[in-house]
Design an enzyme around this catalytic site. Structure first.
Site, PDB file in Angstrom:
ATOM      1  N   CYS A 190      10.426   2.957  10.461  1.00 24.41           N
ATOM      2  CA  CYS A 190       9.954   3.726  11.593  1.00 24.41           C
ATOM      3  C   CYS A 190       8.329   3.341  12.236  1.00 24.41           C
ATOM      4  O   CYS A 190       8.357   3.208  13.094  1.00 24.41           O
ATOM      5  CB  CYS A 190       9.915   5.267  10.800  1.00 24.41           C
ATOM      6  SG  CYS A 190      11.516   5.718  10.039  1.00 24.41           S
ATOM      7  N   HIS A 198       4.185   9.983  13.066  1.00 20.20           N
ATOM      8  CA  HIS A 198       4.240   9.186  12.140  1.00 20.20           C
ATOM      9  C   HIS A 198       3.259   7.858  12.226  1.00 20.20           C
ATOM     10  O   HIS A 198       3.576   6.879  11.976  1.00 20.20           O
ATOM     11  CB  HIS A 198       5.751   8.436  12.127  1.00 20.20           C
ATOM     12  CG  HIS A 198       5.999   8.077  10.594  1.00 20.20           C
ATOM     13  ND1 HIS A 198       7.480   7.299  10.282  1.00 20.20           N
ATOM     14  CD2 HIS A 198       5.539   8.118   9.473  1.00 20.20           C
ATOM     15  CE1 HIS A 198       7.380   7.380   8.955  1.00 20.20           C
ATOM     16  NE2 HIS A 198       6.162   7.709   8.354  1.00 20.20           N
TER      17      HIS A 198
HETATM   18 CA    CA Z   1      13.448   5.359  11.386  1.00 22.23          CA
END
Ligand code: CA
Length: 510
Positions: free
Chosen positions: A96, A155
């Site tokens: 990610c 994130h």
């Molecule tokens: Ca991901």
């Protein structure tokens, strides 16, 4: 309307003879038509609104338009039907955080020697990973007059050191170019499971402050628990109870905010970065999607994701923005499961999330801009890392010399003009920070002992071995036949390409 109003006023004010009136009316009409024509020409040259939808852990084979038959994705399939569907699109990393960094900066994340960028992913204890001085995708568009918003998974850290979720989370998305932010700090399986608007956690009770750790507390009686929003999470947390989200309402919250952003900014050019949590674990769909796929909870969240994309498309249609909005859909890495009762989330490709194999990196990529991008299928090598250079070209601003160093302009590819294949090669990074390279039909993995990403890390945790892998993806899409012995010259060339990419720290044409 303004043009028409002006011409009527001109005719009415003068009140001349019938013949003169006729001539004047004719001139006025011609003038009006000329103005309207010019206005239309200007409108087609006006840069479009841009919506980038970055889904989470959706594999190449998860969508109907990429061959899925067990799962129905009608809204994404319709988007692909009206747009350009790419078959050779990649997440530059198979996890990610690094992919998201590259999408926003146009730079390979592994150029930065920081955990979460050159290996692994960030926890919610990470400071902001993008320098506030960097040229970013939202900054490029903001400087061109766009209103910019981010909704969903962030994130990429907050603040200059370990963030305190009871205080301002700054610098963050707003400091790297977004006018507005609504979303959550890390992943839907990490603490804290709270929404942040701009700089602040929403709904936090000051009498119940958040404390947290990503290290297991030594004291067994510690109030910090691996439990948040009613489920087990990564990390330990205490407090912040009133602010915790309900997992099965996550999508509705994100869709509401994304739609509201578009509605609020419909009169201006806008850029929306919409980063839904679906289909990342824990896969907890909203009640009306539970069981909707008939396959699995993960598949239910895919149906929910497809619905959410449909809601955005319907909003554009309702506001008559479809023809002036470029919508890009992709995923931050491949799926983490290989098979669900015959459904193959990564299609024909080998491996999964965090790995060097195609299944970790090869992702859906759809670009739709009706009237500008001709519907079709493209085999051009593209990546989300190319979006900053593409946006700069669309708005006509160009890029500073040191900005977005690994980003290629995809406008010619999208509009079917000259050089539809701007990118010759792409470097891929897996979850343990191991690089691989794709060039032409060739894929080269320097160390096979690390090709399985997090799986190989857990199992061996040892040094990378010299045994390398070379695959011809055209003849062997499943990466089963290692051609290192047969094709030493190709290996040599790709080793050289990898070395050349590391230094100088830039690959895009200038
Ligand atoms: Ca991901």
């Amino acid at each position: 309307m303004g043009v028409k109003g002006w011409s009527m006023t001109a005719v009415m004010l003068i009140r001349p003879s019938h013949q003169t009136q006729f001539i004047l009316a004719g001139i006025a009409i011609l003038f009006s038509l000329a103005l309207i024509a010019r206005t239309e020409a200007t409108e087609t040259q006006t840069p479009p609104n841009i919506i980038v939808i970055l889904s989470d852990d959706v594999g190449w084979g998860d969508l109907g338009c990429y061959g899925a038959t067990r799962i129905k994705t009608p809204h994404l399939d319709a988007l692909a039907g009206k747009g350009l569907r790419f078959t050779n699109a990649y997440a530059s990393a198979s996890v990610c955080t690094p992919t998201r960094y590259s999408l926003l900066t146009g730079q390979y994340s592994w150029r930065i020697n920081t955990n979460g960028l050159n290996r692994g992913v960030a926890n919610a204890d990470s400071p902001l990973l993008i320098p506030v001085t960097a040229t970013t995708l939202p900054k490029i568009l903001k400087n061109a007059g766009y209103r910019t918003g981010a909704v969903g998974k962030w994130h990429l850290g907050f603040g200059n050191s370990r963030p305190d979720y009871n205080k301002d989370l700054s610098p963050g998305p707003l400091e790297i170019g977004f006018d507005e932010f609504f979303g959550f700090p890390a992943t839907n399986d990490r603490i804290p499971t709270v929404f942040v608007r701009d700089h602040r956690v929403i709904g936090l009770d000051p009498a119940d402050p958040i404390s947290y750790s990503y290290e297991e507390p030594a004291d067994p009686d510690s109030p910090l628990k691996k439990f948040s929003s009613g489920g087990s999470r990564i990390g330990w947390i205490a407090g912040g109870k009133a602010a915790q989200w309900k997992d099965n309402e996550l999508t509705d919250n994100l869709v509401r905010e994304a739609v509201a952003f578009v509605e609020r900014n419909q009169a201006k050019p806008f850029f929306l970065y919409y980063a839904p949590h679906n289909v990342h674990a824990p896969t907890i769909p909203g009640p009306r999607f539970l069981g909707s796929s008939g396959l699995s909870k993960r598949a239910d969240t895919l149906v929910e994701l497809d619905w959410s994309v449909g809601e955005l498309i319907k909003t554009l249609e309702r506001l008559k923005l479809t023809g002036n909005t470029l919508v890009v859909f992709s995923s931050d890495n491949g799926a983490y499961v290989l098979d669900e009762s015959g459904h193959r989330p990564n299609g024909p490709w080998r491996g999964k999330k965090s790995q060097s194999w195609e299944g970790g990196h090869r992702v859906p990529f759809i670009a739709c801009w009706p009237g500008h991008i001709a519907p079709g299928v493209s085999d051009a090598l593209v990546s989300m890392i190319d979006l900053p250079a593409t946006a700069a070209a669309l708005v006509g601003t160009g890029l500073p010399a040191d900005a977005a160093p690994d980003s290629f302009n995809l406008v010619p590819t999208l509009l079917g003009k000259t050089n539809p294949h701007p990118r010759d090669h792409l470097i891929l990074m897996n979850g343990t920070g191991e690089l691989a390279v794709r060039q032409g039909n060739w894929k080269y993995i320097p160390s096979l002992s690390r090709a399985n990403g997090w799986d190989s890390w857990k199992k061996t945790n040892g040094p990378a071995t010299a045994k390398s892998g070379l695959y011809n993806l055209e003849k062997d899409p499943g990466e089963t036949k290692n051609l290192v012995s047969e094709e030493p010259e190709v290996e040599k060339r790709l080793i050289g390409l990898l070395e050349k990419t590391r230094s100088p720290p830039s690959t895009r044409p200038r």
